[in-house]
Design a protein around this motif. Structure first.
Motif, PDB file in Angstrom:
ATOM      1  N   GLU A   2      25.748 -15.062 -15.644  1.00 21.77           N
ATOM      2  CA  GLU A   2      26.971 -14.401 -15.241  1.00 21.77           C
ATOM      3  C   GLU A   2      26.651 -13.175 -14.396  1.00 21.77           C
ATOM      4  OE1 GLU A   2      30.622 -12.065 -17.340  1.00 21.77           O
ATOM      5  OE2 GLU A   2      29.713 -13.725 -18.427  1.00 21.77           O
ATOM      6  N   GLY A   3      27.433 -12.952 -13.362  1.00 20.71           N
ATOM      7  CA  GLY A   3      27.220 -11.812 -12.485  1.00 20.71           C
ATOM      8  C   GLY A   3      26.342 -12.133 -11.294  1.00 20.71           C
ATOM      9  N   GLY A  15      27.482 -17.200   8.476  1.00 21.52           N
ATOM     10  CA  GLY A  15      26.074 -16.855   8.523  1.00 21.52           C
ATOM     11  C   GLY A  15      25.607 -16.196   7.237  1.00 21.52           C
ATOM     12  N   PRO A  16      24.444 -15.539   7.292  1.00 22.90           N
ATOM     13  CA  PRO A  16      23.860 -14.965   6.073  1.00 22.90           C
ATOM     14  C   PRO A  16      24.493 -13.653   5.635  1.00 22.90           C
ATOM     15  CG  PRO A  16      22.425 -14.575   7.933  1.00 22.90           C
ATOM     16  CD  PRO A  16      23.559 -15.435   8.435  1.00 22.90           C
ATOM     17  N   THR A  17      25.373 -13.062   6.436  1.00 27.12           N
ATOM     18  CA  THR A  17      25.919 -11.761   6.059  1.00 27.12           C
ATOM     19  C   THR A  17      27.044 -11.853   5.051  1.00 27.12           C
ATOM     20  OG1 THR A  17      27.417 -11.787   7.949  1.00 27.12           O
ATOM     21  CG2 THR A  17      25.287 -10.711   8.249  1.00 27.12           C
ATOM     22  N   LEU A  18      27.764 -12.938   4.996  1.00 29.79           N
ATOM     23  CA  LEU A  18      28.890 -13.054   4.061  1.00 29.79           C
ATOM     24  C   LEU A  18      28.453 -12.939   2.605  1.00 29.79           C
ATOM     25  CD1 LEU A  18      31.922 -13.447   3.671  1.00 29.79           C
ATOM     26  CD2 LEU A  18      31.481 -15.889   3.565  1.00 29.79           C
ATOM     27  N   PRO A  19      27.391 -13.615   2.165  1.00 29.39           N
ATOM     28  CA  PRO A  19      26.986 -13.433   0.767  1.00 29.39           C
ATOM     29  C   PRO A  19      26.610 -11.993   0.439  1.00 29.39           C
ATOM     30  CG  PRO A  19      25.905 -15.352   1.687  1.00 29.39           C
ATOM     31  CD  PRO A  19      26.612 -14.669   2.818  1.00 29.39           C
ATOM     32  N   LEU A  20      25.994 -11.306   1.373  1.00 28.67           N
ATOM     33  CA  LEU A  20      25.618  -9.913   1.119  1.00 28.67           C
ATOM     34  C   LEU A  20      26.846  -9.020   1.016  1.00 28.67           C
ATOM     35  CD1 LEU A  20      22.534  -9.559   3.466  1.00 28.67           C
ATOM     36  CD2 LEU A  20      22.564  -9.799   0.990  1.00 28.67           C
ATOM     37  N   LEU A  21      27.822  -9.252   1.872  1.00 34.18           N
ATOM     38  CA  LEU A  21      29.041  -8.449   1.805  1.00 34.18           C
ATOM     39  C   LEU A  21      29.812  -8.713   0.518  1.00 34.18           C
ATOM     40  CD1 LEU A  21      30.307  -8.602   5.496  1.00 34.18           C
ATOM     41  CD2 LEU A  21      29.282  -6.674   4.301  1.00 34.18           C
ATOM     42  N   GLN A  22      29.844  -9.962   0.090  1.00 37.94           N
ATOM     43  CA  GLN A  22      30.525 -10.275  -1.162  1.00 37.94           C
ATOM     44  C   GLN A  22      29.777  -9.681  -2.348  1.00 37.94           C
ATOM     45  OE1 GLN A  22      31.107 -14.481  -1.216  1.00 37.94           O
ATOM     46  NE2 GLN A  22      32.975 -14.369   0.010  1.00 37.94           N
ATOM     47  N   LEU A  23      28.472  -9.618  -2.255  1.00 39.65           N
ATOM     48  CA  LEU A  23      27.683  -9.002  -3.313  1.00 39.65           C
ATOM     49  C   LEU A  23      27.978  -7.505  -3.404  1.00 39.65           C
ATOM     50  CD1 LEU A  23      25.370  -9.522  -5.369  1.00 39.65           C
ATOM     51  CD2 LEU A  23      23.819  -8.808  -3.583  1.00 39.65           C
ATOM     52  N   GLU A  28      30.095  -4.492 -10.601  1.00 39.78           N
ATOM     53  CA  GLU A  28      28.907  -4.182 -11.397  1.00 39.78           C
ATOM     54  C   GLU A  28      27.755  -3.656 -10.541  1.00 39.78           C
ATOM     55  OE1 GLU A  28      28.953  -8.730 -10.885  1.00 39.78           O
ATOM     56  OE2 GLU A  28      30.373  -7.233 -11.563  1.00 39.78           O
ATOM     57  N   TYR A  29      27.797  -3.888  -9.236  1.00 44.96           N
ATOM     58  CA  TYR A  29      26.760  -3.374  -8.344  1.00 44.96           C
ATOM     59  C   TYR A  29      27.177  -2.088  -7.646  1.00 44.96           C
ATOM     60  CZ  TYR A  29      24.621  -7.931  -8.948  1.00 44.96           C
ATOM     61  OH  TYR A  29      24.059  -9.036  -9.497  1.00 44.96           O
ATOM     62  N   ARG A  30      28.415  -1.696  -7.788  1.00 46.78           N
ATOM     63  CA  ARG A  30      28.941  -0.551  -7.053  1.00 46.78           C
ATOM     64  C   ARG A  30      28.194   0.741  -7.388  1.00 46.78           C
ATOM     65  NH1 ARG A  30      34.714  -1.041  -7.494  1.00 46.78           N
ATOM     66  NH2 ARG A  30      34.327  -2.739  -6.068  1.00 46.78           N
TER      67      ARG A  30
END
Length: 112
Positions: A2-3, A15-23, A28-30
């Protein structure tokens, strides 16, 4: 787990930037992201601010200064090498995790 962000389930059109932006948007990462941004800003401000401000301050103190301002900047920059070496060894260490190393460096910089 989870998480964790599953990259395979995300659309691949952006491209590869969308997963990073969603992360970055996950709550919990803020706190880690904001803390890392603060530490980066603080360390850069302190190091580069002191590198350029100390020679000007030393020349304003009077004739007791033995070194030229450019040489003073070099001396102050050379004082950064112990920190670089410590960061290198903490990153390469198998016994000390990254979070523990960052915590120790933060506490030691707060004390100093």
């Amino acid at each position: 787990e989870e998480g964790r962000l599953d990259v395979a389930k995300l659309p691949s059109s952006s491209g590869p930037t969308l997963p990073l932006l969603q992360l970055l948007r996950k709550p919990e990462y803020r706190s880690m992201i904001l803390g890392g941004m603060y530490m980066c800003f603080l360390s850069n401000t302190l190091f580069y601010g002191l590198t350029y401000a100390l020679p000007a301050m030393f020349t304003a103190f009077g004739n007791g200064v033995l070194l030229e301002p450019a040489l003073q900047v070099l001396v102050v920059s050379l004082c950064d090498f112990p920190g670089i070496a410590m960061a290198f060894f903490l990153i390469r260490s198998r016994e000390i995790g990254h979070r523990d190393g960052l915590f120790g460096l933060t506490i030691s910089s707060a004390v100093l």
